[in-house]
Write a protein that holds these residues in place. Sequence first.
Motif, PDB file in Angstrom:
ATOM      1  N   THR A  48      33.814  -5.362  51.544  1.00 51.19           N
ATOM      2  CA  THR A  48      35.077  -5.682  52.213  1.00 51.19           C
ATOM      3  C   THR A  48      35.131  -7.150  52.613  1.00 51.19           C
ATOM      4  OG1 THR A  48      35.341  -3.429  53.061  1.00 51.19           O
ATOM      5  CG2 THR A  48      36.528  -5.180  54.219  1.00 51.19           C
ATOM      6  N   VAL A  49      34.070  -7.637  53.274  1.00 53.60           N
ATOM      7  CA  VAL A  49      34.039  -9.033  53.716  1.00 53.60           C
ATOM      8  C   VAL A  49      34.026  -9.972  52.514  1.00 53.60           C
ATOM      9  CG1 VAL A  49      32.646 -10.763  54.922  1.00 53.60           C
ATOM     10  CG2 VAL A  49      33.002  -8.509  55.945  1.00 53.60           C
ATOM     11  N   SER A  50      33.268  -9.614  51.492  1.00 59.97           N
ATOM     12  CA  SER A  50      33.208 -10.456  50.286  1.00 59.97           C
ATOM     13  C   SER A  50      34.587 -10.619  49.669  1.00 59.97           C
ATOM     14  CB  SER A  50      32.255  -9.834  49.260  1.00 59.97           C
ATOM     15  OG  SER A  50      30.947  -9.737  49.761  1.00 59.97           O
ATOM     16  N   ARG A  51      35.327  -9.517  49.564  1.00 54.85           N
ATOM     17  CA  ARG A  51      36.644  -9.562  48.913  1.00 54.85           C
ATOM     18  C   ARG A  51      37.710 -10.199  49.803  1.00 54.85           C
ATOM     19  NH1 ARG A  51      36.043  -7.102  44.128  1.00 54.85           N
ATOM     20  NH2 ARG A  51      34.158  -5.804  43.976  1.00 54.85           N
ATOM     21  N   LEU A  52      37.505 -10.160  51.100  1.00 57.26           N
ATOM     22  CA  LEU A  52      38.392 -10.897  51.993  1.00 57.26           C
ATOM     23  C   LEU A  52      38.204 -12.403  51.825  1.00 57.26           C
ATOM     24  CD1 LEU A  52      38.106  -8.920  55.362  1.00 57.26           C
ATOM     25  CD2 LEU A  52      40.209  -9.277  54.050  1.00 57.26           C
ATOM     26  N   MET A  53      36.946 -12.820  51.712  1.00 58.77           N
ATOM     27  CA  MET A  53      36.633 -14.243  51.674  1.00 58.77           C
ATOM     28  C   MET A  53      36.874 -14.885  50.310  1.00 58.77           C
ATOM     29  SD  MET A  53      33.144 -14.522  53.888  1.00 58.77           S
ATOM     30  CE  MET A  53      33.024 -16.229  53.373  1.00 58.77           C
ATOM     31  N   ALA A  54      36.662 -14.138  49.230  1.00 53.74           N
ATOM     32  CA  ALA A  54      36.666 -14.718  47.883  1.00 53.74           C
ATOM     33  C   ALA A  54      37.926 -15.522  47.558  1.00 53.74           C
ATOM     34  CB  ALA A  54      36.434 -13.626  46.840  1.00 53.74           C
ATOM     35  N   GLU A 276      36.370 -22.141  59.087  1.00 53.82           N
ATOM     36  CA  GLU A 276      37.819 -22.180  58.874  1.00 53.82           C
ATOM     37  C   GLU A 276      38.297 -21.007  58.028  1.00 53.82           C
ATOM     38  OE1 GLU A 276      38.802 -25.333  55.458  1.00 53.82           O
ATOM     39  OE2 GLU A 276      37.479 -26.197  56.972  1.00 53.82           O
ATOM     40  N   ILE A 277      37.484 -20.547  57.085  1.00 52.46           N
ATOM     41  CA  ILE A 277      37.878 -19.377  56.296  1.00 52.46           C
ATOM     42  C   ILE A 277      37.874 -18.123  57.158  1.00 52.46           C
ATOM     43  CG2 ILE A 277      37.097 -17.838  54.434  1.00 52.46           C
ATOM     44  CD1 ILE A 277      36.367 -20.312  52.818  1.00 52.46           C
ATOM     45  N   LEU A 278      36.842 -17.962  57.980  1.00 48.50           N
ATOM     46  CA  LEU A 278      36.768 -16.775  58.840  1.00 48.50           C
ATOM     47  C   LEU A 278      37.903 -16.741  59.855  1.00 48.50           C
ATOM     48  CD1 LEU A 278      32.922 -16.647  59.447  1.00 48.50           C
ATOM     49  CD2 LEU A 278      34.276 -14.983  58.154  1.00 48.50           C
ATOM     50  N   ALA A 279      38.472 -17.890  60.176  1.00 43.40           N
ATOM     51  CA  ALA A 279      39.566 -17.950  61.146  1.00 43.40           C
ATOM     52  C   ALA A 279      40.932 -17.676  60.523  1.00 43.40           C
ATOM     53  CB  ALA A 279      39.579 -19.319  61.823  1.00 43.40           C
ATOM     54  N   LYS A 280      41.005 -17.483  59.209  1.00 39.92           N
ATOM     55  CA  LYS A 280      42.282 -17.201  58.557  1.00 39.92           C
ATOM     56  C   LYS A 280      42.894 -15.925  59.145  1.00 39.92           C
ATOM     57  CE  LYS A 280      42.137 -20.523  55.376  1.00 39.92           C
ATOM     58  NZ  LYS A 280      43.143 -21.588  55.292  1.00 39.92           N
ATOM     59  N   PRO A 281      44.203 -15.909  59.376  1.00 37.48           N
ATOM     60  CA  PRO A 281      44.832 -14.750  60.039  1.00 37.48           C
ATOM     61  C   PRO A 281      44.590 -13.412  59.350  1.00 37.48           C
ATOM     62  CG  PRO A 281      46.337 -16.617  60.011  1.00 37.48           C
ATOM     63  CD  PRO A 281      45.152 -17.017  59.181  1.00 37.48           C
ATOM     64  N   ASP A 282      44.647 -13.373  58.014  1.00 35.36           N
ATOM     65  CA  ASP A 282      44.454 -12.087  57.326  1.00 35.36           C
ATOM     66  C   ASP A 282      43.022 -11.596  57.482  1.00 35.36           C
ATOM     67  OD1 ASP A 282      43.651 -14.256  55.625  1.00 35.36           O
ATOM     68  OD2 ASP A 282      43.586 -12.873  53.922  1.00 35.36           O
ATOM     69  N   ILE A 283      42.069 -12.517  57.466  1.00 36.56           N
ATOM     70  CA  ILE A 283      40.672 -12.127  57.622  1.00 36.56           C
ATOM     71  C   ILE A 283      40.419 -11.660  59.057  1.00 36.56           C
ATOM     72  CG2 ILE A 283      38.289 -12.985  57.664  1.00 36.56           C
ATOM     73  CD1 ILE A 283      38.872 -14.614  55.228  1.00 36.56           C
ATOM     74  N   MET A 284      40.885 -12.415  60.028  1.00 37.28           N
ATOM     75  CA  MET A 284      40.658 -12.044  61.425  1.00 37.28           C
ATOM     76  C   MET A 284      41.312 -10.705  61.762  1.00 37.28           C
ATOM     77  SD  MET A 284      38.585 -13.840  63.122  1.00 37.28           S
ATOM     78  CE  MET A 284      38.968 -13.077  64.699  1.00 37.28           C
ATOM     79  N   ALA A 285      42.495 -10.449  61.198  1.00 40.02           N
ATOM     80  CA  ALA A 285      43.173  -9.179  61.476  1.00 40.02           C
ATOM     81  C   ALA A 285      42.335  -8.008  60.983  1.00 40.02           C
ATOM     82  CB  ALA A 285      44.549  -9.165  60.811  1.00 40.02           C
ATOM     83  N   ARG A 286      41.768  -8.137  59.792  1.00 45.19           N
ATOM     84  CA  ARG A 286      40.942  -7.050  59.238  1.00 45.19           C
ATOM     85  C   ARG A 286      39.633  -6.924  60.008  1.00 45.19           C
ATOM     86  NH1 ARG A 286      40.065  -2.279  57.871  1.00 45.19           N
ATOM     87  NH2 ARG A 286      38.911  -1.851  55.943  1.00 45.19           N
ATOM     88  N   LEU A 287      39.021  -8.037  60.380  1.00 47.58           N
ATOM     89  CA  LEU A 287      37.773  -7.981  61.140  1.00 47.58           C
ATOM     90  C   LEU A 287      37.992  -7.373  62.518  1.00 47.58           C
ATOM     91  CD1 LEU A 287      36.170 -11.434  60.200  1.00 47.58           C
ATOM     92  CD2 LEU A 287      35.665  -9.175  59.226  1.00 47.58           C
ATOM     93  N   GLU A 288      39.148  -7.621  63.105  1.00 47.27           N
ATOM     94  CA  GLU A 288      39.482  -6.990  64.379  1.00 47.27           C
ATOM     95  C   GLU A 288      39.569  -5.478  64.226  1.00 47.27           C
ATOM     96  OE1 GLU A 288      39.862  -7.903  67.445  1.00 47.27           O
ATOM     97  OE2 GLU A 288      39.997 -10.092  67.439  1.00 47.27           O
ATOM     98  N   GLU A 289      40.154  -5.032  63.121  1.00 47.86           N
ATOM     99  CA  GLU A 289      40.233  -3.592  62.860  1.00 47.86           C
ATOM    100  C   GLU A 289      38.843  -2.969  62.789  1.00 47.86           C
ATOM    101  OE1 GLU A 289      42.359  -3.007  59.261  1.00 47.86           O
ATOM    102  OE2 GLU A 289      44.300  -3.663  60.064  1.00 47.86           O
ATOM    103  N   LEU A 290      37.906  -3.704  62.242  1.00 48.68           N
ATOM    104  CA  LEU A 290      36.538  -3.213  62.059  1.00 48.68           C
ATOM    105  C   LEU A 290      35.651  -3.497  63.267  1.00 48.68           C
ATOM    106  CD1 LEU A 290      36.047  -4.504  58.400  1.00 48.68           C
ATOM    107  CD2 LEU A 290      36.466  -2.131  59.087  1.00 48.68           C
TER     108      LEU A 290
END
Length: 328
Positions: A48-54, A276-290
């Motif tokens: 999940t994290v890999s595909r969010l970041m790629a 900066e990548i980890l702070a992207k809104p789509d990534i942070m939203a999914r990480l918050e869910e998890l």
Amino acid sequence: MKRRQILAAAGAAVLSSPAIVRAQSATWPSKAPIRLIAQFPPGGLVDTVSRLMAPHLSQALGQTVIVENKAGAGGLIGTDYVSKQAADGYCLLVSHASVHIYATATRNTMPFDPVGDFSHLAMLVEAPMVILVRAQSPYKTLAQYLEAAKSNPVRYGTSGIGSANHLYGELLKIEGPAPEHDHVPYQGSAPAMQDLLSGQIDSLFDPITTNVAQLKAGALRALVVSTPQRLPALPNIPTFAEAGFPSMTGSQWLGLSAPKNLPAPIAQKLTSLMPEILAKPDIMARLEELQTLPRKSPVVGDEFVKVIQSQISTWTKVAKRAKVEVVV
């Protein structure tokens, strides 16, 4: 034969010369694709994290970044694969504490050096541990749970012998003290969860990641969480430290790593991109869910290596105290 060996060695020496390495680093990434190795199957946290970041990494570098799953042996196969690739920036690993820390602490042998065979670039996110019970469980607090395990069998499930979950359970057994805290290993968390819900076991030690929805829905209750402070999204779960067990504060982290001797310019570029990548809104939203989040202060480079070394030392001592050893 000897002549061919001499020529091959000479060619390798030329390719690895400082001038060639500097030239390759200056043009990186000049070819595609960059492979991001996920050492666990599709659908899990690493995948999940890999595909969010790629896609964000691809955009930042101007080259295609593809996620490649190389699962097996609890993450060892994919991790070992990366350790043996060229250190040219075209093969990266979403590293995992379950391999670099807990497998190292419990296995009698490892196919690679968890520190020396890698260029560890940055910690990405941390997945805290929880002790889960059914909503109908008589155990409402960790104190009640441990009191029961002093004199009656309390069966806790984990994803397997030598896992982080197992070591957390055995450390609690020692420090409780809870002599009747009995380990029931499974081949992964999913079958353990089935037995928890059907009442075959009393609790499950598991990362919070895949359990957030059931916790919020009230199907499960978490007695405790391993974060330093309570989770804002689940504020009713006390921490181990609050319950009197500060030594059990910790997590299973995911990181970005590469083969050893990654050229410094490539390492610096990748390291600088992670926050900066980890702070992207789509990534942070999914990480918050998890509920699996990056640290507020990024842990990168040498600091990340020091965390890995410290955790290996800590959990190796726990494994010895608990007499947990995986012989292979």
